[in-house]
Design a protein around this motif. Sequence first.
Motif, PDB file in Angstrom:
ATOM      1  N   SER A 159       0.820  -1.218   0.000  1.00  0.00           N
ATOM      2  CA  SER A 159       0.000   0.000   0.000  1.00  0.00           C
ATOM      3  C   SER A 159       0.848   1.259   0.000  1.00  0.00           C
ATOM      4  O   SER A 159       0.363   2.340  -0.362  1.00  0.00           O
ATOM      5  N   LEU A 160       2.104   1.141   0.435  1.00  0.00           N
ATOM      6  CA  LEU A 160       2.965   2.315   0.558  1.00  0.00           C
ATOM      7  C   LEU A 160       4.057   2.338  -0.505  1.00  0.00           C
ATOM      8  O   LEU A 160       4.985   3.147  -0.425  1.00  0.00           O
ATOM      9  N   ASN A 161       3.965   1.459  -1.481  1.00  0.00           N
ATOM     10  CA  ASN A 161       4.934   1.411  -2.583  1.00  0.00           C
ATOM     11  C   ASN A 161       4.189   1.068  -3.862  1.00  0.00           C
ATOM     12  O   ASN A 161       3.060   0.561  -3.827  1.00  0.00           O
ATOM     13  N   HIS A 162       4.804   1.325  -4.987  1.00  0.00           N
ATOM     14  CA  HIS A 162       4.173   0.956  -6.254  1.00  0.00           C
ATOM     15  C   HIS A 162       5.249   0.627  -7.288  1.00  0.00           C
ATOM     16  O   HIS A 162       6.373   1.095  -7.193  1.00  0.00           O
ATOM     17  N   ASN A 163       4.866  -0.202  -8.250  1.00  0.00           N
ATOM     18  CA  ASN A 163       5.744  -0.532  -9.372  1.00  0.00           C
ATOM     19  C   ASN A 163       5.539   0.470 -10.499  1.00  0.00           C
ATOM     20  O   ASN A 163       4.487   1.109 -10.600  1.00  0.00           O
TER      21      ASN A 163
END
Length: 343
Positions: A159-163
């Motif tokens: 939820s706190l990172n993304h690709n």
Amino acid sequence: MITIANPIYDVVFKYLMEDERIARTILSALLKENIISVETRPHEYSNGQKETLSIFRIDFAATILKPDGEKQLVLIELQKTWLPTETLRFRQYLGIHYQNPKNIVSDSPDRHALPMVAVYLLGHTVGEIEDPVVYVRNQAFNYEDEPIRRGIPNKFVDSLNHNSIFVQIPRLHGRINNRLDKVLSIFDQNRVCQDNQHYLSLDDKVFDTADTDMQPIFHRLMMAASNVEMRQDMNVEDEYYSIIKEQEGKVYGLERDLAEKETLLAEKENQLAEKDGQLAEKDGQLAEKDGQLAEQKDKIAEQDGQLRMLVKMLLQAGQTPQTIAANMGIDISEVERLAGNID
């Protein structure tokens, strides 16, 4: 040969991605996932900054079918730009998604956020990276820099990172080595028709039109190429992108000059702090700065005049104020203000 409309144009790209099946085909190839449904999400933000004109955005909610049969809902933020732009503009838009409460799964016990993938279709290259498509994926490590296996993936961490996926359109050199290469071939600007950049010319022997997924893409782009209204909109894009490019060059030049002058002024102020006898010279420098700021305001006013001319041109082309506001990424009140100052 097959002649298709050039999807690097916003109006063509939007028309292409409005088809749910085509959106699934393109996004599935980019994410290398089996996307079974795609829903376009409305923009729920207001951005009146004129400099965002050079970025076109579409948001999707995509349902991915995993190999084990599990279905996963993912938010895909797709941004396309013709012109080199500051990363701050992309980061600001990411921030909007991170703080949007509608991207939180409210019925989950831990209220985790939807996984997000940011896709950037860039009309320019990124430094010396030669690969046309760049995948940036997050990975968890412990203190010894060893990959963490147990408990990963984790919804809280995700939820706190993304690709992210970066597509350098100028690096698409006609190579068809895999499924993604074939899909992205419709963006390959090496295939632009010599007499008109609004169109691409594809060899139907190389691009298998019997492909059940590619055929709808070719067909829709062929329809766009024969649409008179679409061609007019592409002409309008050519006009206002040329104005934007000129405007952005002026703005960046002014900002650079102003930053240099601010640095010089700070150095002079430090020297004046050591010598009380140079106070008169400091006042003169401040007056010069005021003059420079006044000159900058005049230039900004000139740029505002250019935007007024752009709005006038778009209105004369038959576009409504609402369409102009949506395409330019500004509030309708800004369009009305600009239109109201036109004789």
